[in-house]
Design an enzyme around this catalytic site. Sequence first.
Site, short mmCIF file in Angstrom:
data_model
loop_
_atom_site.label_atom_id
_atom_site.label_comp_id
_atom_site.label_asym_id
_atom_site.label_seq_id
_atom_site.Cartn_x
_atom_site.Cartn_y
_atom_site.Cartn_z
CB CYS A 100 -0.90 0.04 1.24
SG CYS A 100 -1.95 -1.37 1.42
N1 SAJ Z 1 6.44 2.42 8.58
C1 SAJ Z 1 7.45 3.27 9.03
N2 SAJ Z 1 7.14 4.22 9.95
C2 SAJ Z 1 5.87 4.37 10.43
C3 SAJ Z 1 4.85 3.51 9.96
C4 SAJ Z 1 5.15 2.53 9.04
O1 SAJ Z 1 8.60 3.16 8.61
O2 SAJ Z 1 5.66 5.23 11.29
C5 SAJ Z 1 6.76 1.40 7.58
C6 SAJ Z 1 6.50 -0.01 8.07
O3 SAJ Z 1 7.66 -0.55 8.66
C7 SAJ Z 1 6.15 -0.74 6.78
C8 SAJ Z 1 5.50 0.34 5.92
O4 SAJ Z 1 5.87 1.59 6.48
O5 SAJ Z 1 7.31 -1.22 6.13
C9 SAJ Z 1 3.98 0.24 5.87
O6 SAJ Z 1 3.57 0.12 7.21
P1 SAJ Z 1 1.99 0.30 7.59
O7 SAJ Z 1 1.89 0.23 9.07
O8 SAJ Z 1 1.47 1.49 6.92
O9 SAJ Z 1 1.35 -1.05 7.05
P2 SAJ Z 1 0.48 -1.33 5.78
O10 SAJ Z 1 1.22 -1.18 4.53
O11 SAJ Z 1 -0.18 -2.63 6.05
O12 SAJ Z 1 -0.58 -0.16 5.79
C10 SAJ Z 1 -1.91 -0.44 6.09
C11 SAJ Z 1 -2.64 0.52 5.22
N3 SAJ Z 1 -4.02 0.12 5.13
C12 SAJ Z 1 -4.61 0.20 3.92
O13 SAJ Z 1 -4.03 0.59 2.94
C13 SAJ Z 1 -6.00 -0.24 3.85
C14 SAJ Z 1 -2.53 1.92 5.74
O14 SAJ Z 1 -3.52 2.74 5.13
C15 SAJ Z 1 -2.74 2.00 7.21
O15 SAJ Z 1 -2.49 3.34 7.63
C16 SAJ Z 1 -1.75 1.10 7.92
O16 SAJ Z 1 -2.08 -0.24 7.48
C17 SAJ Z 1 -1.88 1.20 9.42
O17 SAJ Z 1 -2.33 2.25 9.89
O18 SAJ Z 1 -1.45 0.25 10.08
#
Ligand code: SAJ
Length: 438
Positions: A274
């Site tokens: 995403c």
């Molecule tokens: N990450 C960082 N720093 C942060 C947050 C995340 O480096 O502060 C990195 C994570 O390690 C990962 C990537 O970003 O590699 C994505 O992390 P994520 O927590 O955003 O996980 P996703 O990709 O599963 O994002 C989902 C998304 N949901 C949908 O698209 C429906 C996103 O919109 C959500 O915000 C996210 O989950 C969430 O909030 O957990």
Amino acid sequence: MTTKIKKTPKKALPTVAVVGLGYVGLPLAISAAEHGYKVTGIDRDLEKVLSIKSREAPYLDKDLNDKLKAISAENFEVSDNYRHIAGADIVILCVPTPVHENHLPNLEPLEQATRSAAPYLKRGATVIVESTINPGVCETIVLPILEEYSGLIPGESVYLAHCPERINPGDTEWSIDNIPRVLGALDMKSLSRAYKFYSSIIEAPIHLLNNLAEAEAVKVVENSFRDINIAFVNELAMSFSHLGIDVVNVIEAASTKPFAFLPHYPGCGVGGHCIPVDPYYLIECGRQNGFSHQFLSLARSINNRMPRYTVDRLHEAFAEKGWELKGSKVAVLGLSYKPGVDDVRESPSFSIIKEISRRGGIPVAFDPYVLEKSDTKSLSEALTSSKAAVIATAHEDFQSLMPKYFLDHGIQVVIDGRNCLPKERFLTSSLIYKGIGR
Ligand code: SAJ
């Protein structure tokens, strides 16, 4: 005299077909089946179809596995053949919308799914796209394919809506049942049909938008918002490391402000299907319509730089030890893109591995959730043969590791790519410990 109360026959629920049985489609199909719909699941991956047929979730999700096992066969059939969607009242497309190597949107899976489903659409069917797409894709790509391959007339004999998925893999608090949704459609009829379906399976509010393009814009905006905020703290991490400031402490302190601050945390990179992907859909959409998204592009380049920055930290540590990275084994702990999942899509771990190799190092990868792509079968084995360790995914198994465990395995350098280890404990040990921005 008894009056026979004529029971109005309960109107049968519409039949539903879900195309694409991954992180998005499978929970949706199961939820619809749980709510009494007769659901047909389609996926081109026969292995996945057979796994679901045998009521085994094709990916790691215990809760989903339990739900799948509880679904009756007559309520949920699966196939790899699109002809099984024939007759479905509602057809929901939940296929991946990745990017190519050059970061340009790859709509091929969505186009293919639409082309394959269209010939089997019944008159009056409602097509709903859940895949994440940029504004304009429904109107300019999905609709023309529907019309050409189904012979149906949009708004008359086929209806179209967009309800972007909001599944958060691995999240036990937010699930398909309670995550609010947004919904936009071709016309009022499409909107009301789609709304009726979603409001029957989701307890959370459904926010209605004026058209398809607004709904398409919401999801890419949500995830671009997250990407730029992560880029912001990643840039701070690189800047503050020159000032000897622990950026995580600063972010946590800034979070004490009860309004107008939303914490994000620096790390070795941004993975998943995403966050590192969706901004490129908006960037390309802007470019095609005469606008250059400089800010989104800059954020993407900052986040894409973090794996290399992480290996720079490793290089610095080796220099402090008077070691050469060339020829040295380095354990890379974590391959999935976030903790607790087995999903490696766009995971920065692979860029870290590539960068270590490019600099002559010998990466030894281990991830307990992704053993099939690990170089060793255990953490201990990965550490024993290495001089250093890089934490690339904050799996629970890694967060509890203490300095002694590393030292006992001959590790003298730890690069904490997810700032997930207790820094003070490591700084007071004989190890060289470096985090990202700390
Ligand atoms: N990450 C960082 N720093 C942060 C947050 C995340 O480096 O502060 C990195 C994570 O390690 C990962 C990537 O970003 O590699 C994505 O992390 P994520 O927590 O955003 O996980 P996703 O990709 O599963 O994002 C989902 C998304 N949901 C949908 O698209 C429906 C996103 O919109 C959500 O915000 C996210 O989950 C969430 O909030 O957990």
